[in-house]
Each structure stands twice: as C-alpha cells, then as structure tokens.
Design an enzyme around this catalytic site. Structure first.
Site, PDB file in Angstrom:
ATOM      1  N   VAL A   1     114.123  14.956  46.935  1.00  0.00           N
ATOM      2  CA  VAL A   1     115.078  13.938  47.464  1.00  0.00           C
ATOM      3  C   VAL A   1     115.256  13.603  48.735  1.00  0.00           C
ATOM      4  O   VAL A   1     115.331  12.199  48.911  1.00  0.00           O
ATOM      5  CB  VAL A   1     116.655  14.702  47.064  1.00  0.00           C
ATOM      6  CG1 VAL A   1     117.916  13.699  47.386  1.00  0.00           C
ATOM      7  CG2 VAL A   1     116.647  15.505  45.781  1.00  0.00           C
TER       8      VAL A   1
ATOM      9  N   ASP B   1      97.428 -24.326  38.330  1.00  0.00           N
ATOM     10  CA  ASP B   1      96.162 -24.292  37.827  1.00  0.00           C
ATOM     11  C   ASP B   1      96.165 -24.063  36.285  1.00  0.00           C
ATOM     12  O   ASP B   1      96.939 -23.301  35.963  1.00  0.00           O
ATOM     13  CB  ASP B   1      95.073 -23.379  38.394  1.00  0.00           C
ATOM     14  CG  ASP B   1      94.319 -24.041  39.386  1.00  0.00           C
ATOM     15  OD1 ASP B   1      94.579 -25.052  40.110  1.00  0.00           O
ATOM     16  OD2 ASP B   1      93.138 -23.453  39.912  1.00  0.00           O
TER      17      ASP B   1
ATOM     18  N   LYS C   1      95.379 -31.792  34.497  1.00  0.00           N
ATOM     19  CA  LYS C   1      95.676 -33.212  34.183  1.00  0.00           C
ATOM     20  C   LYS C   1      95.033 -34.313  35.255  1.00  0.00           C
ATOM     21  O   LYS C   1      95.145 -35.590  34.924  1.00  0.00           O
ATOM     22  CB  LYS C   1      97.131 -33.396  33.807  1.00  0.00           C
ATOM     23  CG  LYS C   1      97.197 -32.678  32.373  1.00  0.00           C
ATOM     24  CD  LYS C   1      98.758 -33.005  31.818  1.00  0.00           C
ATOM     25  CE  LYS C   1      99.137 -32.199  30.663  1.00  0.00           C
ATOM     26  NZ  LYS C   1     100.604 -31.525  30.777  1.00  0.00           N
TER      27      LYS C   1
ATOM     28  N   GLY D   1      95.642 -18.902  39.144  1.00  0.00           N
ATOM     29  CA  GLY D   1      95.311 -17.340  38.589  1.00  0.00           C
ATOM     30  C   GLY D   1      94.682 -16.402  39.646  1.00  0.00           C
ATOM     31  O   GLY D   1      94.205 -16.869  40.524  1.00  0.00           O
TER      32      GLY D   1
ATOM     33  N   ASP E   1      93.834 -14.129  42.698  1.00  0.00           N
ATOM     34  CA  ASP E   1      93.998 -14.570  43.941  1.00  0.00           C
ATOM     35  C   ASP E   1      93.531 -15.672  44.550  1.00  0.00           C
ATOM     36  O   ASP E   1      92.301 -16.183  44.159  1.00  0.00           O
ATOM     37  CB  ASP E   1      93.564 -13.390  44.826  1.00  0.00           C
ATOM     38  CG  ASP E   1      93.927 -13.393  46.338  1.00  0.00           C
ATOM     39  OD1 ASP E   1      94.945 -12.708  46.663  1.00  0.00           O
ATOM     40  OD2 ASP E   1      93.287 -14.147  47.105  1.00  0.00           O
TER      41      ASP E   1
ATOM     42  N   THR F   1      93.540  -9.847  41.613  1.00  0.00           N
ATOM     43  CA  THR F   1      92.535 -10.510  41.566  1.00  0.00           C
ATOM     44  C   THR F   1      91.903 -10.324  40.058  1.00  0.00           C
ATOM     45  O   THR F   1      91.728  -8.853  39.836  1.00  0.00           O
ATOM     46  CB  THR F   1      91.737 -10.617  42.647  1.00  0.00           C
ATOM     47  OG1 THR F   1      90.456 -11.775  42.288  1.00  0.00           O
ATOM     48  CG2 THR F   1      90.699  -9.201  42.966  1.00  0.00           C
TER      49      THR F   1
ATOM     50  N   MET G   1      82.861 -16.598  36.250  1.00  0.00           N
ATOM     51  CA  MET G   1      82.779 -17.648  36.120  1.00  0.00           C
ATOM     52  C   MET G   1      80.920 -17.790  35.537  1.00  0.00           C
ATOM     53  O   MET G   1      80.314 -18.600  35.916  1.00  0.00           O
ATOM     54  CB  MET G   1      82.650 -18.669  37.204  1.00  0.00           C
ATOM     55  CG  MET G   1      84.017 -18.943  37.651  1.00  0.00           C
ATOM     56  SD  MET G   1      84.137 -20.070  38.838  1.00  0.00           S
ATOM     57  CE  MET G   1      83.848 -19.015  40.271  1.00  0.00           C
TER      58      MET G   1
HETATM   59  N1  SAH Z   1      91.141 -16.855  41.746  1.00  0.00           N
HETATM   60  C1  SAH Z   1      90.974 -16.341  40.595  1.00  0.00           C
HETATM   61  C2  SAH Z   1      89.568 -16.594  40.155  1.00  0.00           C
HETATM   62  C3  SAH Z   1      89.112 -17.817  39.771  1.00  0.00           C
HETATM   63  S1  SAH Z   1      87.498 -18.195  39.248  1.00  0.00           S
HETATM   64  C4  SAH Z   1      90.934 -14.675  40.670  1.00  0.00           C
HETATM   65  O1  SAH Z   1      91.182 -14.185  41.645  1.00  0.00           O
HETATM   66  O2  SAH Z   1      90.866 -13.918  39.729  1.00  0.00           O
HETATM   67  C5  SAH Z   1      87.582 -18.025  37.438  1.00  0.00           C
HETATM   68  C6  SAH Z   1      87.140 -17.088  36.913  1.00  0.00           C
HETATM   69  O3  SAH Z   1      88.040 -15.864  36.828  1.00  0.00           O
HETATM   70  C7  SAH Z   1      86.693 -17.265  35.303  1.00  0.00           C
HETATM   71  O4  SAH Z   1      85.692 -17.852  34.996  1.00  0.00           O
HETATM   72  C8  SAH Z   1      86.602 -15.666  34.839  1.00  0.00           C
HETATM   73  O5  SAH Z   1      85.291 -15.052  35.157  1.00  0.00           O
HETATM   74  C9  SAH Z   1      87.669 -15.321  35.704  1.00  0.00           C
HETATM   75  N2  SAH Z   1      88.855 -14.810  35.256  1.00  0.00           N
HETATM   76  C10 SAH Z   1      90.234 -15.281  35.637  1.00  0.00           C
HETATM   77  N3  SAH Z   1      91.289 -14.862  34.926  1.00  0.00           N
HETATM   78  C11 SAH Z   1      90.613 -14.040  33.882  1.00  0.00           C
HETATM   79  C12 SAH Z   1      91.071 -13.357  32.857  1.00  0.00           C
HETATM   80  N4  SAH Z   1      92.404 -13.223  32.394  1.00  0.00           N
HETATM   81  N5  SAH Z   1      90.276 -12.708  32.053  1.00  0.00           N
HETATM   82  C13 SAH Z   1      88.704 -12.723  32.290  1.00  0.00           C
HETATM   83  N6  SAH Z   1      88.256 -13.448  33.170  1.00  0.00           N
HETATM   84  C14 SAH Z   1      89.068 -14.186  34.223  1.00  0.00           C
END
Ligand code: SAH
Length: 413
Positions: free
Chosen positions: A25, A195, A217, A248, A250, A278, A332
């Site tokens: 606590v 994105d 787009k 997506g 970081d 990330t 990627m």
């Molecule tokens: N800034 C992002 C990465 C961007 S590069 C980060 O920090 O995660 C894009 C790549 O991230 C994709 O080609 C793939 O390799 C990976 N990626 C991102 N999200 C993902 C997911 N949900 N599942 C699998 N791979 C992912």
C-alpha cells in the site's frame, strides 16, 4: 451520523508527510506523494524493493525502524499503512492529538482523511471519493478522465489551442496500442495528416470538424509526396492550426519523421514528438517472439530491406550483418527477402537459421509463417506473403517455436 468527507486540494510541496509502513500500500501511495513534491518520510523496519529504489535515488527518506511517537513532529499529513493494527491505532491516535490528518489503509473509518481516486488531464486534477467503495471511485474517475480526453466534457479541446505540429506514433495497428499522450494529441487536433499504415480505426473517433489529410491519396512518388506532406503540415500550423502527423509505429523508425521536423524548424513552427510502439519490436512480441533472450542473443539489428543487397544506394553492410550472431529484423523486405537471406548465408549465417515472417501484426488478419534462411524465398512465394510484414531471423525464433525447428547441433563440439 455518518458525514461525508470535506474535499480539499492539499498543496504538499516541500511539506513533511510521514508514511508508516513499507509494504504494497505504501508503494502505491509514495509515488503519488513524490509527484506533488511532498517531503516524504517512510518509517518501517522493511520496505519493498520499489520503495528502496526511491530511497536510493534520493526521492524520499527512509527511517529503518519501527514507528516512534516523535515521527509525527512537524508533519502535515500521515499515512498509516502497516499490517499491524496496534501500530496503525497508535499512529492515528497520536495524529488526532497533534492535529495531523491521518489516512488509514486498514480501517478508513478510523482515519481523519481519505485518499480519493485521482487522475489528471491537461492541468485538471480529478479526485473521486465514494462511501468506502474504492472500485466505484476508480470507475467514476476513469469515466471522467475518458470524457475529458475525448472532449465530451470541457477538456483539452477548449484549453490547449497552441498551434504547431505534433508527430504522433500510432503503434503497429491495433488502436489500443497507441500511447495515452498520442491519443490525447490526436483528439485535440484540428488537422490530422495520416499514413496508410497508421491505426486507422482511431480516425473514426475524431470530432467531425477535424480536417483529415490522407497521405495515401496524395500524388505518388517518394520525394514529391514527402515535399507535399511537409508543405501541408507547415502551412496549416502557420494558419494557427494544431496539426498531428500520424504514422504507424514510431515516426523516427523508417518514418521520415525528422525530415518533417527540419521543415517545421525552417518555417519557425513548433514541433512536439510523441513516440510510438515500433513494429519491429511490437509485432514479434504480439506473435510471441522475443527480440532478445538471455543466453541466446545480446543484440538485435533492425534493417530496412527495401533495397536488395549490392544495390548501389543500399547503406546496409550485409557481410557485417552476417558475421554478427544476434537477431536480425527486416522491415519493408518482402520483395527482397530471398536475396537478403542468400547474402546472410553467403556471409556465414547457417542456412538452417530459423526465420519467422509476421504479416499484418496486431490486425485481425495477423499470421506467422515459419521458414529458415534456406527456405525463406520459396516460402514467401508459396504463402503469398504481402506487406506489411516483419521478418525475424535468428535463434530467438527457435526459442518461441521449439517444436518447429530441429535442435541445434554444435558442429564444433
Ligand atoms: N514507422 C514504422 C515503420 C514504417 S516502415 C514503425 O515504427 O513501425 C513500414 C514497414 O513496417 C512495413 O513494410 C513492415 O515491415 C513494418 N510494419 C509496420 N506495421 C506492421 C504490422 N502491423 N505488421 C507487420 N509489419 C509492419
């Protein structure tokens, strides 16, 4: 007659607060007291390791002994949280005499003060007290905080209107995996530039008047698109808007986040960064693969595989990567995975090295495909793997899936 408590916001900064007891606590209360600047004294023969850590870092004072009457001298507030009823009784009795408010964890009715369920949002402190129903207090607090965050009651939307750009990392895809700070910034934005890979479900929660700029787009072409993003975020911020650049994972991990920072700096636009989970770390984790494991690897290397080995513009030293022994995480890389696997084997990694390909991590379509460096190319083709995918190479994959790979035979032994 059971009167309700009289609420009051105590300003404890620099004031002596005594916590009698050093168990779980106490461990919950002490950080809250530190956060308001109190001069915290813990009196207890023993304390939990977490409390000991706060003593070590100089944030509190520990009196390593049982409670003594003199401990209350000069105190403004005392919290009795030992597991000994007699000690707590003595503390509250003495506190009554000395007119120091006293909280008791064992029996709230015998203390002169109660601890509310507390939360903070954008400069507002929310404190909820119920009639000794702590779970209800917590539930009410959480609902109020949620409403503040979402702006359904006067919250940040009314208050923090400072224009500028905030880079928000949205995490790997599941909307629950954004940070609280990231979500707050998103909900307070006037403009969101998002994105394709950003957790899009969150965009559905945005207030109707928010301008949503969908990067997917914008005209294609890597540099033209980035120049347009830079232009949009700077222009909107200069027009007095709060802009969130939403990505997506970081923003700084293969996210071109720093190019946006430079563009803002050059235009005199203030920028804030909210990091995200990330994907090269979070996606393997969700698939049950640790990127490090004790005794297995002391490193993990995150590599962009968007260019094949030997490409004139590639900045990756695949020979060096092959000589290392730890985890390699490819991003990627679906297109070039086969060529990369060949380069790693050519450089000395064993063809039988385990590989896991995690596709659509944290999304409903998530799946994991297992292979080895030798079979990766054909495997990706057979399974028709499409981006986004994270490719994990190394012994940590065997740790996660021991039945899928034959045990390692030590060839030197
Ligand atoms: N800034 C992002 C990465 C961007 S590069 C980060 O920090 O995660 C894009 C790549 O991230 C994709 O080609 C793939 O390799 C990976 N990626 C991102 N999200 C993902 C997911 N949900 N599942 C699998 N791979 C992912």
């Amino acid at each position: 007659m059971d009167f309700p408590p009289y609420p009051s916001g105590l300003r404890l900064a620099g004031r002596r607060v005594v916590v009698v007891g050093g168990g779980n606590v106490a461990q919950r209360r002490v950080p809250q007291l530190i956060a308001v600047g109190a001069d915290v004294h813990v009196v207890s023969p023993e304390v939990t390791p977490a409390i000991e850590g706060l003593v070590g870092s100089g944030e509190i004072t520990w009196h390593r002994r049982p409670f003594a009457d003199a401990d209350l001298a000069g105190a403004w507030y005392v919290i009795a949280v030992t597991d000994d009823l007699a000690v707590n009784d003595r503390v509250s009795e003495l506190a009554e005499q000395e007119r120091v408010f006293c909280v008791r964890s064992d029996d709230a009715t015998r203390g002169s003060a109660w601890t509310p369920a507390v939360g903070r949002h954008a400069g507002v402190t929310v404190a909820v007290l119920s009639n000794r129903e702590p779970r209800r207090s917590v539930a009410v607090r959480d609902e109020i905080l949620e409403a503040l965050r979402e702006g359904t009651i006067a919250g940040s939307h009314e208050h923090d209107r400072t224009p500028g750009v905030t880079l928000v990392g949205g995490g790997p895809g599941d909307p629950d995996l954004i940070s609280i700070a990231g979500r707050k910034a998103l909900m307070a934005a006037d403009v969101v530039v998002a994105d394709r890979l950003a957790p899009r479900e969150l965009l559905g929660d945005l207030p109707a008047d928010v301008e949503l700029v969908d990067v997917a787009k914008l005209p294609r072409g890597r540099s033209a698109q980035q120049a347009e993003i830079n232009r949009v975020i700077v222009e909107r911020a200069l027009a007095g808007k709060r802009v969130v650049r939403f990505k997506g994972g970081d923003n700084f991990v293969f996210g071109r986040g720093y190019e946006e920072i430079i563009a803002c700096r050059e235009a005199g636009v203030p920028v804030t960064v909210i990091p995200g989970l990330t994907s090269p770390v979070a996606v393997p984790a969700i698939a049950g693969i640790p990127v490090t494991h004790r005794g297995v690897t002391h490193e993990f290397t995150i590599v962009s595989g968007h260019l094949p080995p030997g490409h004139p513009e590639s900045l990756v030293d695949y020979a060096a990567l092959a000589r290392m022994t730890g985890t390699v995480i490819l991003m990627m890389a679906v297109q070039n995975a086969s060529a990369i696997a060949d380069a790693l084997v050519a450089g000395g990694r064993k063809p039988g090295t385990p590989v896991a390909v995690v596709c659509d991590g944290t999304m409903p379509t998530q799946r994991t495909v297992l292979a080895t460096l030798a079979t990766l190319g054909p495997c990706l083709a057979d399974e028709q793997v499409q981006p986004p995918a994270i490719i994990v190479i190394g012994e940590v994959v065997r740790v996660a899936f021991p039945d899928a790979f034959p045990p390692v035979v030590d060839s030197d032994g």
